[in-house]
Design a protein around this motif. Sequence first.
Motif, PDB file in Angstrom:
ATOM      1  N   ILE A  37       0.833  -1.207   0.000  1.00  0.00           N
ATOM      2  CA  ILE A  37       0.000   0.000   0.000  1.00  0.00           C
ATOM      3  C   ILE A  37       0.866   1.255   0.000  1.00  0.00           C
ATOM      4  N   ILE A  38       1.915   1.245   0.823  1.00  0.00           N
ATOM      5  CA  ILE A  38       2.825   2.399   0.893  1.00  0.00           C
ATOM      6  C   ILE A  38       3.441   2.660  -0.481  1.00  0.00           C
ATOM      7  N   TYR A  39       3.880   1.622  -1.151  1.00  0.00           N
ATOM      8  CA  TYR A  39       4.473   1.806  -2.484  1.00  0.00           C
ATOM      9  C   TYR A  39       3.452   2.321  -3.483  1.00  0.00           C
ATOM     10  N   GLU A  40       2.218   1.812  -3.422  1.00  0.00           N
ATOM     11  CA  GLU A  40       1.175   2.302  -4.328  1.00  0.00           C
ATOM     12  C   GLU A  40       0.893   3.786  -4.077  1.00  0.00           C
ATOM     13  N   LYS A  41       0.733   4.153  -2.809  1.00  0.00           N
ATOM     14  CA  LYS A  41       0.388   5.539  -2.476  1.00  0.00           C
ATOM     15  C   LYS A  41       1.538   6.495  -2.763  1.00  0.00           C
ATOM     16  N   THR A  42       2.761   6.063  -2.496  1.00  0.00           N
ATOM     17  CA  THR A  42       3.899   6.957  -2.720  1.00  0.00           C
ATOM     18  C   THR A  42       4.283   7.054  -4.189  1.00  0.00           C
ATOM     19  N   TYR A  50      -1.098  12.213   5.514  1.00  0.00           N
ATOM     20  CA  TYR A  50      -2.515  12.595   5.555  1.00  0.00           C
ATOM     21  C   TYR A  50      -2.656  14.108   5.769  1.00  0.00           C
ATOM     22  N   ASP A  51      -1.887  14.635   6.698  1.00  0.00           N
ATOM     23  CA  ASP A  51      -1.975  16.062   7.029  1.00  0.00           C
ATOM     24  C   ASP A  51      -1.639  16.974   5.853  1.00  0.00           C
ATOM     25  N   VAL A  52      -0.727  16.529   4.984  1.00  0.00           N
ATOM     26  CA  VAL A  52      -0.352  17.364   3.837  1.00  0.00           C
ATOM     27  C   VAL A  52      -1.161  17.024   2.574  1.00  0.00           C
ATOM     28  N   GLY A  53      -2.087  16.078   2.700  1.00  0.00           N
ATOM     29  CA  GLY A  53      -3.008  15.797   1.604  1.00  0.00           C
ATOM     30  C   GLY A  53      -2.604  14.695   0.642  1.00  0.00           C
ATOM     31  N   TYR A  54      -1.585  13.914   0.980  1.00  0.00           N
ATOM     32  CA  TYR A  54      -1.169  12.831   0.091  1.00  0.00           C
ATOM     33  C   TYR A  54      -2.058  11.594   0.230  1.00  0.00           C
ATOM     34  N   ASP A 107      -6.004  10.171   1.290  1.00  0.00           N
ATOM     35  CA  ASP A 107      -7.382  10.517   1.624  1.00  0.00           C
ATOM     36  C   ASP A 107      -7.748   9.825   2.946  1.00  0.00           C
ATOM     37  N   LYS A 108      -8.924  10.166   3.468  1.00  0.00           N
ATOM     38  CA  LYS A 108      -9.321   9.674   4.790  1.00  0.00           C
ATOM     39  C   LYS A 108      -9.386   8.145   4.849  1.00  0.00           C
ATOM     40  N   GLU A 109      -9.887   7.522   3.788  1.00  0.00           N
ATOM     41  CA  GLU A 109     -10.008   6.064   3.777  1.00  0.00           C
ATOM     42  C   GLU A 109      -8.637   5.382   3.789  1.00  0.00           C
ATOM     43  N   ALA A 110      -7.727   5.850   2.938  1.00  0.00           N
ATOM     44  CA  ALA A 110      -6.376   5.288   2.902  1.00  0.00           C
ATOM     45  C   ALA A 110      -5.670   5.516   4.234  1.00  0.00           C
ATOM     46  N   PHE A 111      -5.858   6.704   4.807  1.00  0.00           N
ATOM     47  CA  PHE A 111      -5.273   7.019   6.109  1.00  0.00           C
ATOM     48  C   PHE A 111      -5.751   6.021   7.161  1.00  0.00           C
ATOM     49  N   LYS A 112      -7.057   5.827   7.245  1.00  0.00           N
ATOM     50  CA  LYS A 112      -7.610   4.898   8.247  1.00  0.00           C
ATOM     51  C   LYS A 112      -7.103   3.478   8.020  1.00  0.00           C
TER      52      LYS A 112
END
Length: 135
Positions: free
Chosen positions: A22-27, A87-91, A93-98
């Motif tokens: 997940i980290i690799y996908e999001k980053t 999350y705080d800088v907007g990278y 979304d709320k669902e991915a953060f949770k």
Amino acid sequence: MALVTTFEEMFSWKKARLLNKIIYEKTSQPEFQRDFELKNQIRSSSISTMSNIAEGFERDNLKQFRYFLRIAKGSNGEVRSQIYTAYDVGYLDKEAFKDCINLTTDIGNLIGAFIESLNIKIAEAEKNTPIKNQN
């Protein structure tokens, strides 16, 4: 309870692997990818969590396994903290953060429980080890 024979069987490693994916996908998303410092740090911490679980398991020594699990637990905490930043800088979304926070919490709890189990095994082994003659 079945005996774990490979690190790949450990729930903490499986969840750390999922988190790493997940980290690799999001980053890899364009905006996150341009933030080299955070991207590299969160990837490194995520890899460290998964890798230290594996390395400790492969050491075939309970104390070394515990040591590496402690490192993995610390790296997992580092990932969790960096997820808040993302999350705080907007990278994220709320669902991915949770989802990521829940995964890091689960991983930390699993590693912590394994460390406690090893603490008991190590204490029992030390209690049953004869003291050498000091003469």
